[in-house]
Design a protein around this motif. Structure first.
Motif, PDB file in Angstrom:
ATOM      1  N   LEU A  41      12.623  54.456 -17.361  1.00 35.19           N
ATOM      2  CA  LEU A  41      11.247  54.000 -17.573  1.00 35.19           C
ATOM      3  C   LEU A  41      10.964  52.731 -16.773  1.00 35.19           C
ATOM      4  O   LEU A  41       9.826  52.523 -16.324  1.00 35.19           O
ATOM      5  N   PHE A  42      11.965  51.896 -16.554  1.00 36.03           N
ATOM      6  CA  PHE A  42      11.792  50.757 -15.650  1.00 36.03           C
ATOM      7  C   PHE A  42      11.507  51.263 -14.237  1.00 36.03           C
ATOM      8  O   PHE A  42      10.665  50.718 -13.530  1.00 36.03           O
ATOM      9  N   ALA A  43      12.218  52.314 -13.826  1.00 33.98           N
ATOM     10  CA  ALA A  43      11.972  52.886 -12.498  1.00 33.98           C
ATOM     11  C   ALA A  43      10.533  53.386 -12.395  1.00 33.98           C
ATOM     12  O   ALA A  43       9.884  53.224 -11.355  1.00 33.98           O
ATOM     13  N   ARG A  44      10.023  53.968 -13.460  1.00 37.88           N
ATOM     14  CA  ARG A  44       8.625  54.395 -13.450  1.00 37.88           C
ATOM     15  C   ARG A  44       7.691  53.192 -13.381  1.00 37.88           C
ATOM     16  O   ARG A  44       6.666  53.216 -12.696  1.00 37.88           O
ATOM     17  N   ALA A  45       8.042  52.124 -14.089  1.00 39.58           N
ATOM     18  CA  ALA A  45       7.184  50.937 -14.141  1.00 39.58           C
ATOM     19  C   ALA A  45       7.053  50.258 -12.782  1.00 39.58           C
ATOM     20  O   ALA A  45       6.029  49.637 -12.510  1.00 39.58           O
ATOM     21  N   VAL A  46       8.065  50.361 -11.921  1.00 36.87           N
ATOM     22  CA  VAL A  46       7.995  49.677 -10.624  1.00 36.87           C
ATOM     23  C   VAL A  46       7.359  50.542  -9.532  1.00 36.87           C
ATOM     24  O   VAL A  46       7.203  50.091  -8.413  1.00 36.87           O
ATOM     25  N   ARG A  47       6.990  51.784  -9.844  1.00 31.04           N
ATOM     26  CA  ARG A  47       6.324  52.628  -8.850  1.00 31.04           C
ATOM     27  C   ARG A  47       5.068  51.960  -8.333  1.00 31.04           C
ATOM     28  O   ARG A  47       4.408  51.270  -9.084  1.00 31.04           O
ATOM     29  N   PRO A  48       4.725  52.140  -7.096  1.00 30.41           N
ATOM     30  CA  PRO A  48       5.291  53.074  -6.123  1.00 30.41           C
ATOM     31  C   PRO A  48       6.526  52.538  -5.406  1.00 30.41           C
ATOM     32  O   PRO A  48       7.048  53.201  -4.517  1.00 30.41           O
ATOM     33  N   ALA A  49       6.998  51.352  -5.753  1.00 28.06           N
ATOM     34  CA  ALA A  49       8.231  50.844  -5.144  1.00 28.06           C
ATOM     35  C   ALA A  49       9.409  51.707  -5.606  1.00 28.06           C
ATOM     36  O   ALA A  49       9.335  52.404  -6.627  1.00 28.06           O
ATOM     37  N   ALA A  50      10.499  51.626  -4.867  1.00 26.27           N
ATOM     38  CA  ALA A  50      11.694  52.408  -5.193  1.00 26.27           C
ATOM     39  C   ALA A  50      12.386  51.834  -6.418  1.00 26.27           C
ATOM     40  O   ALA A  50      12.318  50.638  -6.689  1.00 26.27           O
ATOM     41  N   PRO A  51      13.089  52.682  -7.174  1.00 23.41           N
ATOM     42  CA  PRO A  51      13.857  52.190  -8.317  1.00 23.41           C
ATOM     43  C   PRO A  51      15.108  51.460  -7.850  1.00 23.41           C
ATOM     44  O   PRO A  51      15.402  51.425  -6.650  1.00 23.41           O
ATOM     45  N   PRO A  95      18.789  50.968  -6.782  1.00 25.51           N
ATOM     46  CA  PRO A  95      19.685  51.928  -6.137  1.00 25.51           C
ATOM     47  C   PRO A  95      20.705  52.534  -7.103  1.00 25.51           C
ATOM     48  O   PRO A  95      21.188  53.634  -6.880  1.00 25.51           O
ATOM     49  N   ALA A  96      21.022  51.835  -8.196  1.00 24.56           N
ATOM     50  CA  ALA A  96      21.975  52.383  -9.164  1.00 24.56           C
ATOM     51  C   ALA A  96      21.407  53.597  -9.873  1.00 24.56           C
ATOM     52  O   ALA A  96      22.150  54.431 -10.383  1.00 24.56           O
ATOM     53  N   ASP A  97      20.086  53.694  -9.925  1.00 25.82           N
ATOM     54  CA  ASP A  97      19.438  54.765 -10.670  1.00 25.82           C
ATOM     55  C   ASP A  97      18.889  55.873  -9.787  1.00 25.82           C
ATOM     56  O   ASP A  97      18.627  56.978 -10.266  1.00 25.82           O
ATOM     57  N   ALA A  98      18.662  55.591  -8.531  1.00 23.46           N
ATOM     58  CA  ALA A  98      17.878  56.479  -7.670  1.00 23.46           C
ATOM     59  C   ALA A  98      18.376  57.923  -7.685  1.00 23.46           C
ATOM     60  O   ALA A  98      17.571  58.848  -7.689  1.00 23.46           O
ATOM     61  N   ALA A  99      19.677  58.128  -7.714  1.00 24.42           N
ATOM     62  CA  ALA A  99      20.212  59.484  -7.624  1.00 24.42           C
ATOM     63  C   ALA A  99      20.380  60.156  -8.978  1.00 24.42           C
ATOM     64  O   ALA A  99      20.671  61.346  -9.044  1.00 24.42           O
ATOM     65  N   ARG A 100      20.210  59.405 -10.074  1.00 21.92           N
ATOM     66  CA  ARG A 100      20.487  60.015 -11.371  1.00 21.92           C
ATOM     67  C   ARG A 100      19.503  59.596 -12.465  1.00 21.92           C
ATOM     68  O   ARG A 100      19.890  59.407 -13.617  1.00 21.92           O
ATOM     69  N   LEU A 101      18.254  59.467 -12.100  1.00 25.06           N
ATOM     70  CA  LEU A 101      17.242  59.101 -13.090  1.00 25.06           C
ATOM     71  C   LEU A 101      16.976  60.248 -14.055  1.00 25.06           C
ATOM     72  O   LEU A 101      16.873  61.401 -13.642  1.00 25.06           O
ATOM     73  N   LEU A 102      16.849  59.911 -15.322  1.00 17.85           N
ATOM     74  CA  LEU A 102      16.402  60.905 -16.296  1.00 17.85           C
ATOM     75  C   LEU A 102      14.956  61.278 -15.994  1.00 17.85           C
ATOM     76  O   LEU A 102      14.180  60.417 -15.568  1.00 17.85           O
ATOM     77  N   PRO A 103      14.571  62.501 -16.242  1.00 15.12           N
ATOM     78  CA  PRO A 103      13.146  62.831 -16.149  1.00 15.12           C
ATOM     79  C   PRO A 103      12.365  61.984 -17.169  1.00 15.12           C
ATOM     80  O   PRO A 103      12.862  61.720 -18.271  1.00 15.12           O
ATOM     81  N   VAL A 104      11.177  61.565 -16.802  1.00 15.95           N
ATOM     82  CA  VAL A 104      10.391  60.681 -17.666  1.00 15.95           C
ATOM     83  C   VAL A 104      10.180  61.264 -19.058  1.00 15.95           C
ATOM     84  O   VAL A 104      10.350  60.547 -20.057  1.00 15.95           O
ATOM     85  N   PRO A 105       9.833  62.555 -19.213  1.00 18.11           N
ATOM     86  CA  PRO A 105       9.653  63.081 -20.578  1.00 18.11           C
ATOM     87  C   PRO A 105      10.914  62.939 -21.434  1.00 18.11           C
ATOM     88  O   PRO A 105      10.834  62.611 -22.618  1.00 18.11           O
ATOM     89  N   GLU A 106      12.092  63.171 -20.840  1.00 12.56           N
ATOM     90  CA  GLU A 106      13.341  63.011 -21.593  1.00 12.56           C
ATOM     91  C   GLU A 106      13.583  61.546 -21.940  1.00 12.56           C
ATOM     92  O   GLU A 106      14.016  61.217 -23.043  1.00 12.56           O
ATOM     93  N   ALA A 107      13.304  60.647 -20.992  1.00 12.32           N
ATOM     94  CA  ALA A 107      13.473  59.218 -21.261  1.00 12.32           C
ATOM     95  C   ALA A 107      12.555  58.770 -22.391  1.00 12.32           C
ATOM     96  O   ALA A 107      12.972  58.025 -23.301  1.00 12.32           O
TER      97      ALA A 107
END
Length: 200
Positions: A74-84, A86-98
């Protein structure tokens, strides 16, 4: 223009920051085992009542790590449109699951509303846990909900300095990095990139 953030916002950010760079190009996890979670909770006494006596077990560790994955997604979603991060970029949970993980965890700790009205300020709503309801993941989830719905969410950024995986709150308009050392690493990396000899 740095303003103080409340304990809920700080707790949510600190949970996300338990994933960090290890100084050697990898990622370290402060919650790698129950002892790590025990130490983290004891350093954050606002997380649960009697935190000084808290001892984590494998089940608590798994629950907090699952929640942290949701918070970081959800932090990765909050910083959009910037990139999340790098620790999360390849393995982010889908937003509905988060969202489901966060809301399910938050619901495990019932709260009661309390009106707080200081003499020199506007009335405020404070939610206090029902007596005896001190589930750690619920407290952390509620802190994350408070952060994500509060004014500091708009200041949240992912640090993109080399090897950094942290999220941070932007304190001034020109801030790009979570701390000065990350800014130094980024400038050095850019300098090396510009002056790299062309390959033969």
């Amino acid at each position: 223009m740095q303003d103080t953030i409340g304990p809920d916002a700080r707790l949510a950010l600190d949970l996300a920051l338990t994933v960090r760079h290890d100084g050697n190009g990898g990622v370290a996890d402060d919650l790698a085992d129950p002892a790590g979670l025990t130490a983290w909770v004891r350093a954050h006494p606002e997380a649960v009542p009697h935190a000084d006596y808290y001892v984590a077990d494998d089940a608590a560790l798994a629950a907090v790590r699952d929640l942290r994955a949701a918070v970081r997604a959800l932090f990765a979603r909050a910083v959009r449109p910037a990139a999340p991060s790098p620790a999360d970029a390849a393995r982010l949970l889908p937003v509905p699951e988060a969202l489901h993980r966060l809301n399910t965890a938050a619901a495990r700790r019932p709260t009661v509303p309390e009106l707080v009205w200081p003499e020199d300020a506007d009335p405020q709503l404070r939610r206090n846990p029902v007596t005896g309801a001190d589930d750690l993941t619920a407290a952390l989830a509620q802190a994350a909900v408070a952060f994500l719905t509060g004014p500091h969410r708009h200041r949240l950024r992912a640090c993109h300095a080399p090897r950094c995986v942290r999220y941070f709150l932007k304190d001034h308009p020109r801030q790009e990095w979570c701390k000065p050392s990350c800014g130094n690493r980024a400038r050095v990396a850019r300098h090396h990139q510009r002056h790299k000899a062309p390959s033969a």
